[in-house]
Structures are given as structure tokens and as C-alpha cells.
Motif scaffolding. Structure first.
Motif, short mmCIF file in Angstrom:
data_model
loop_
_atom_site.label_atom_id
_atom_site.label_comp_id
_atom_site.label_asym_id
_atom_site.label_seq_id
_atom_site.Cartn_x
_atom_site.Cartn_y
_atom_site.Cartn_z
N LEU A 3 0.97 -1.43 0.21
CA LEU A 3 -0.29 0.21 -0.04
C LEU A 3 0.73 1.12 -0.22
N GLU A 4 1.93 1.33 1.09
CA GLU A 4 2.71 2.15 0.74
C GLU A 4 3.37 3.12 -0.66
N TYR A 5 3.90 1.61 -0.89
CA TYR A 5 4.09 1.39 -2.50
C TYR A 5 3.54 1.92 -3.41
N LEU A 6 2.43 1.53 -3.55
CA LEU A 6 1.18 1.69 -4.41
C LEU A 6 0.82 3.42 -4.66
N THR A 7 0.70 3.98 -2.91
CA THR A 7 0.51 5.43 -2.80
C THR A 7 1.74 6.38 -3.21
N ALA A 8 3.15 6.04 -3.08
CA ALA A 8 4.47 7.43 -3.48
C ALA A 8 4.41 6.52 -4.88
N VAL A 9 3.85 5.40 -5.58
CA VAL A 9 3.83 5.87 -7.04
C VAL A 9 2.60 6.55 -7.26
N ARG A 38 1.55 8.93 -5.76
CA ARG A 38 1.86 10.53 -6.05
C ARG A 38 3.19 11.04 -6.45
N ASN A 39 3.98 10.50 -7.27
CA ASN A 39 4.94 10.51 -7.91
C ASN A 39 5.93 11.01 -7.10
N GLU A 40 6.58 10.22 -5.77
CA GLU A 40 7.13 10.47 -4.70
C GLU A 40 8.64 9.25 -5.52
N ILE A 41 8.13 8.54 -6.28
CA ILE A 41 9.07 6.92 -7.13
C ILE A 41 9.53 7.45 -8.02
N THR A 42 10.63 7.58 -8.56
CA THR A 42 11.47 8.15 -9.91
C THR A 42 12.11 6.76 -10.74
N GLU A 43 12.35 6.91 -11.83
CA GLU A 43 13.19 5.72 -11.73
C GLU A 43 14.09 5.66 -12.91
N GLU A 44 15.14 4.97 -13.35
CA GLU A 44 16.35 5.28 -13.91
C GLU A 44 16.07 4.63 -15.62
N VAL A 45 16.20 5.49 -16.68
CA VAL A 45 15.90 5.38 -18.04
C VAL A 45 16.51 5.19 -18.56
N VAL A 46 17.57 4.11 -20.18
CA VAL A 46 17.89 4.93 -20.45
C VAL A 46 17.66 5.67 -21.76
N VAL A 47 18.44 6.83 -21.89
CA VAL A 47 18.54 8.05 -23.18
C VAL A 47 19.57 7.34 -24.20
N VAL A 48 18.89 7.48 -25.06
CA VAL A 48 20.14 7.73 -26.08
C VAL A 48 20.58 9.14 -26.63
N GLU A 49 21.76 9.99 -26.55
CA GLU A 49 21.68 11.16 -27.50
C GLU A 49 22.82 10.98 -27.94
N SER A 50 22.52 12.66 -29.37
CA SER A 50 23.37 12.46 -30.38
C SER A 50 24.74 12.92 -29.45
N ILE A 51 25.72 12.56 -30.55
CA ILE A 51 27.05 13.54 -29.94
C ILE A 51 27.91 14.51 -30.35
N GLY A 52 27.43 14.48 -32.18
CA GLY A 52 27.40 14.93 -32.78
C GLY A 52 28.09 13.86 -34.10
N ASP A 53 28.28 13.70 -35.46
CA ASP A 53 28.86 13.14 -36.38
C ASP A 53 27.95 12.18 -36.31
N PHE A 54 26.82 11.54 -36.43
CA PHE A 54 26.02 11.02 -36.34
C PHE A 54 26.75 9.54 -34.87
N GLN A 55 27.15 10.30 -34.10
CA GLN A 55 27.20 9.28 -33.12
C GLN A 55 26.39 9.36 -32.08
N THR A 56 26.26 8.46 -31.45
CA THR A 56 25.49 8.85 -30.54
C THR A 56 26.32 7.70 -29.14
N LYS A 57 25.10 8.36 -27.74
CA LYS A 57 25.95 7.92 -26.29
C LYS A 57 24.96 7.56 -25.72
N ALA A 58 24.49 6.44 -24.91
CA ALA A 58 23.84 5.99 -23.95
C ALA A 58 23.76 6.40 -22.29
#
Length: 147
Positions: free
Chosen positions: A71-77, A79-99
Motif C-alpha cells: 500500500l505504501e509503494y502504490l501510494t508513493a507511485v 503521488r509521484n514520489e518515486i523516480t525510475e532510471e531509464v536509458v536514453v540515447v543522445e546524439s554527440i554529433g557526426d552521427f554518433q550517439t551515446k547512451a
């Protein structure tokens, strides 16, 4: 408690399959029917039963979430009190990317699902159904004349 009884109990705790656990502890037993009967007797043994109960309690308290935690976990979710880590790919130029990983708030979909589960728990979404039941009940033989 003997070493084989302890082995049986530990094997039993893996998947709660007494027949398999008995055959693992006593490899000379080949028939499932014999192992099942012996395992049934073994589970009624006071020492084995108390050992299994103690281990189950340890497992339960260490690894299983209780209702309050859920119940505490569901309430925290919700209420947006929990964050999660996600992997994003970002461009670093010259058609190269970095995660890279970033912290992200829970999605609205996840928050809605948490709210829905909490609502079900507290019976907030009980459907009201109106019904008008008029049914005729006939008892056969009730009004017949007796001879």
C-alpha cells in the motif's frame, strides 16, 4: 532431526513439491508413488514440520512484502514520489550517439494504475446495479386434492 530429513525439508522449500524433495533426499527411492507416501509421512513429522515452519517464516519476513509495504509503494507511485532510471540515447554529433541513464518521474499511466489498484483495495469503484426481480414461484402438487 537427521541430515536426510533436513535435506528433505530444504528441498521441499524450493518448490513445495514433497515427492521431488523426498527423491532428492533419498536417491535410492525411484517410484513416485513410494516417494509421495513417504513424503506425506515426513511432512507430519513434528521436527520436520517445525523446521519447515521456521524456515518459511524466515523467508516470509525477509523476502515477501507485507500488505502495508504494498500500500505504501502504490501510494508513493500515485503521488509521484518515486523516480525510475531509464536509458536514453543522445546524439554527440557526426552521427554518433551515446547512451546515458537519467532519473524520470513515473508516467501518468503508472500513476493511474497505482490509483486504480488502491481504489480497488478500498472498494471505491463498486458498481451499483439496480435490479427489479419479480419471479413467480410455483410449487407443484401444493394445491392438489388428496384422495
Amino acid at each position: 532431526m537427521t541430515e536426510k530429513q533436513k535435506r528433505f525439508a530444504d528441498e521441499y522449500l524450493i518448490d513445495l513439491n514433497a515427492t521431488r524433495a523426498y527423491k532428492a533426499a533419498y536417491p535410492n527411492v525411484k517410484k513416485d508413488s513410494v516417494a509421495a507416501q513417504a513424503a506425506s509421512r515426513m511432512l507430519r513429522n513434528v521436527k520436520v514440520k517445525s523446521y519447515i515452519d521456521e524456515r518459511m517464516e524466515e523467508i516470509k519476513t525477509d523476502k515477501t512484502a507485507n500488505a502495508q509495504e504494498v500500500l505504501e509503494y502504490l501510494t508513493a507511485v500515485m503521488r509521484n514520489e518515486i523516480t525510475e532510471e531509464v536509458v536514453v540515447v543522445e546524439s554527440i554529433g557526426d552521427f554518433q550517439t551515446k547512451a546515458k541513464t537519467i532519473e524520470k518521474d513515473c508516467s501518468v499511466k503508472d500513476r493511474n494504475k497505482a490509483a486504480e489498484l488502491l481504489g480497488k483495495r478500498y472498494r471505491l469503484f463498486v458498481d451499483k446495479v439496480e435490479s427489479d426481480v419479480n419471479q413467480v414461484v410455483i410449487f407443484e402438487g401444493e394445491n392438489e386434492l388428496e384422495d
